[in-house]
Design an enzyme around this catalytic site. Structure first.
Site, PDB file in Angstrom:
ATOM      1  N   ASP A 122       0.822  -1.205   0.000  1.00 20.89           N
ATOM      2  CA  ASP A 122       0.000   0.000   0.000  1.00 20.89           C
ATOM      3  C   ASP A 122       0.861   1.261   0.000  1.00 20.89           C
ATOM      4  O   ASP A 122       2.014   1.239   0.444  1.00 20.89           O
ATOM      5  CB  ASP A 122      -0.858   0.049   1.282  1.00 20.89           C
ATOM      6  CG  ASP A 122      -1.963  -0.993   1.287  1.00 20.89           C
ATOM      7  OD1 ASP A 122      -1.973  -1.870   0.401  1.00 20.89           O
ATOM      8  OD2 ASP A 122      -2.807  -0.933   2.199  1.00 20.89           O
ATOM      9  N   HIS A 125       3.761  -2.325   3.137  1.00 18.40           N
ATOM     10  CA  HIS A 125       3.785  -0.957   2.606  1.00 18.40           C
ATOM     11  C   HIS A 125       5.114  -0.720   1.907  1.00 18.40           C
ATOM     12  O   HIS A 125       6.170  -0.812   2.552  1.00 18.40           O
ATOM     13  CB  HIS A 125       3.594   0.047   3.753  1.00 18.40           C
ATOM     14  CG  HIS A 125       2.269  -0.081   4.442  1.00 18.40           C
ATOM     15  ND1 HIS A 125       2.023  -1.048   5.402  1.00 18.40           N
ATOM     16  CD2 HIS A 125       1.109   0.618   4.286  1.00 18.40           C
ATOM     17  CE1 HIS A 125       0.763  -0.926   5.808  1.00 18.40           C
ATOM     18  NE2 HIS A 125       0.186   0.078   5.150  1.00 18.40           N
TER      19      HIS A 125
HETATM   20 ZN   LIG Z   1      -2.444   3.093   3.331  1.00 17.91          ZN
END
Ligand SMILES: [Zn+2]
Length: 292
Positions: A105, A249
């Protein structure tokens, strides 16, 4: 035995000689014929049946019912003619057994290029839930994601807490991000992930209206909290089961550093790291998924 029955027995014995497997003995000829009806090949049985039907009716009628041949074996139906090719292969059953989705992400950022190198080196596919503003700023990385077979998905335009927004603002976050993805890659996303995993019914409905399924996760590496490469790898691999969706991430360098370890560790467990498009090939818009 009367005359007709004697004739019938003689006829049966001679007919039986047609069939190579039958060698009736004089003493047990009829018994042997009876065995023949249940043990011979279909072809021989059918020959006997045809011969029986050539006998005069009165001879056939004199043969005890249990000694008459059974109806000929049914012929198997011919196989259906193969269908003409339609230009599309038959849809194969979705058998992504032991698959897990590795998802990243908040990018793309400069380090995402390094992550793409690693994925290429390991021949693994991933999913990128991109922030629209980052997508717009990094078109080359976006194109690389597309060209190298990864799934590109919507993570809003600037990462707000969606339930705090008006309906209109939620829609705009999704629309602007879809537009940024389309502008840079031509891809129409099928997945969105709400920032912080925060969503309500309006977020799900707005996603569904735009053809988006909502992708959460079942394996949280908490990589953003600890920023520890070994810990990210351990949590990803230990938590993964067939069908899992692993959250990471790509904006954090220690996470990118962990990726070869994650891929190797999953494979050692017999799991296959794949993209969301592969894990769930036909997601239903407006449906929330945490795993396959
Ligand atoms: Zn996020």
């Amino acid at each position: 035995m009367n005359r007709v029955a004697k004739a019938a027995a003689a006829a049966l014995c001679s007919l039986a000689l047609i069939a190579p497997v039958v060698q009736p003995s004089p003493a047990a000829g009829l018994t042997r014929v009876e065995q023949f009806s249940s043990t011979s090949s279909d072809a021989a049985h059918n020959a006997w049946w045809q011969g029986f039907n050539l006998l005069p009716p009165q001879v056939r009628g004199a043969i005890p019912r249990e000694l008459r041949p059974a109806d000929p074996a049914p012929q198997p139906a011919p196989p259906p003619a193969p269908e003409a090719p339609q230009g599309h292969p038959e849809p194969t059953p979705d058998t992504c057994d032991n698959c897990v989705a590795i998802t990243f992400d908040d990018g793309p950022v400069g380090d995402t290029d390094r992550l793409l190198d690693m994925l290429k080196e390991k021949d693994a596919k991933a999913t990128f839930f991109v922030v629209g503003s980052n997508a717009k700023a990094n078109p080359k990385i976006m194109q690389r994601m597309r060209d190298e077979g990864h799934t590109i998905a919507n993570h809003t335009y600037n990462h707000p807490r969606l339930p705090k927004l008006s309906d209109g603002a939620i829609g705009k976050q999704l629309d602007d991000t879809n537009a940024a993805i389309a502008e840079t890659t031509g891809v129409t996303p099928r997945w969105m992930r709400p920032p912080y995993g925060m969503y309500d019914n309006r977020v799900v409905a707005a996603s569904g209206d735009r053809g988006l399924a909502v992708a959460l996760w079942d394996v949280d590496t908490s990589d953003w909290k600890h920023r520890d490469t070994a810990k990210t790898c351990k949590l990803a691999v230990e938590g993964a089961k067939p069908g899992s969706v692993i959250l990471m991430h790509d904006i954090h360098r220690p996470t990118v550093d962990a990726v070869p370890c994650v891929i190797d560790g999953l494979r050692e467990k017999g799991l296959r790291p794949v993209s969301m498009d592969r894990l769930i090939s036909n997601p239903a818009a407006g449906t929330v998924y945490t795993r396959r």
